[in-house]
Enzyme design. Sequence first.
Site: not given
Length: 572
Positions: A22, A26, A30, A99, A200, A257, A329-330
């Site tokens: 970050d 915030d 990012d 992605d 994806d 994927e 991430h999954d």
Amino acid sequence: MMEKEWWKKAVVYQIYPKSFRDADGDGSGDIKGITERLDYLKWLGADVLWVCPVYCSPMDDNGYDISDYYHIDPCFGTDEDMDELIREADRRGMKILMDLVVNHTSDEHEWFKRALEDPEGEYAGYYIFRDGRDGGPPDNLRSYFGGSAWEPVGDGSRYYFHAFGKKQPDLNWENEKVRDEIINMVNYWLDKGLGGFRVDAIGNLKKNLDISRYQPDGEDGLSYAGTYILNQPGIEKYLAELRDRAFKPHNSMTVAEVSVSDDELEEFIGKDGFFSMVFDFSYADIDIPKTGEWYLDTGWTTADLRENIFHSQLETQKCGWGALYLENHDQPRSVNKYLPPEDINDHSKKMLATLYMLLRGTPFIYQGQEIGMTNINMDSLADYDDIATADQYKRALEYGMTEDEAWNAVSRRSRDNSRTPMQWDNGKNAGFSSADNVWLKVNPNYEHINVNAESRDETSVLQYYRKLVSLRKEGRYADIITEGEFRPCESEGDTICYVREKDGRGLLVLNNFGKRQESVTAEKRFNKVVSASYGDRDGEGNVKGSGEGRRDRADAIEYVLRPYESLVLAED
């Protein structure tokens, strides 16, 4: 001009932007935060950075619900920030993968809004609408995220199809205008200098929705949609268009994927395949039943894992190239997925790294994997952000589990385990953000598992990953690892052993995947240690100061592996 198959020698680092760094304080990651850390990624040895979605999105599924393909969501920065990231990565010799999410859009995409405004208009044909049946949905298919795959609109007599969340309506790829729109968008990004895409959920483009009621496979009376929308006949037309009109002209790296059978591999990753490579789920999802229930235990064994890895390697090398990964991430963190809780330590983490990093294919390192990040213990369901976690918990209770059983099951497999903030140092929020509150809890173990501490410790998991990356890319064994063939070894007990070989030269990779000592018999030619995960072997494979660990026989060498130890051996 980049060589045709430049990605074969690459090491990919996957970034989940919301959790990586970050820069503006915030509480959420990012694009500028990624740019700030490019030098670290270069130091690690990454050539390609796969950046999860940063397009405009209402973030119902953390960016995989796109409302505008052409612009960056303000929560991640600006279009100019993305241009700068591509430019700065390129300056360091790295390429960016974005992605490509084109099975569905967000329900807040302009196309879908216009489809709802005019049910008979052009944009209604961009999505899949059906009339309801008997006062309910058109059929009883279950979405990947649970519940009906159909969502009513208007007065409730008309429905749209969504393979994932209800705010992610599937695009109608039968419509030529949809395909043209998507291909134009893909070329827009490739023309900017993008290296390619992680593609994806691409196997879902072709649907088989001609049955009014499917055989139920769960207590909810619904049927798993994947059976009827994954790799259906006719999908090859759409994939070939993407390849010929976008990927191929740009010499793009594409990793899909998609789950494909052995018979389909040639078409997907062969000489003129649709993609550069595909992910193999057989060992990464070894703990999930085929129908997708996280909460059920498959009871897999080391023998199952070994068989799946060997099968994947042998089938893939017959026709093309593979993508190597243990987590993303999954997924939960790989150390928690593959190892008993009591055996998670630096030795077992290094063994996992050795096992997959030296296979044939392009390795993908997920952020934090290189420092050995682990699952997080959440206090309540409210602490989770992932929409699929709540559904799995609900279904586990419906299945008959107690609250404790359901909680333990889904917390072990929740996707948020891999989405906690990256652990950079032992300061505030693990160095991820200066904010007082961050979007997802920081794992409390950041005080000792972090980049800063491990970069200064030559025996750390991070430094071990760097050595494996270097072994792949530099020195006398690099061509064997990146270009050589894979050959499985007969393995017993908890060992997973294989040979990488090119032009008569080879490397033997020995891994003990268990908590007991194991002995492995090797050909006499493999008598020089290239890498040892415990760090205390001499060049011949003996444990320093003990004279143990190697036993010479007349026709072979016996190496004794300690619990969760890896050895990489070469010829003199």
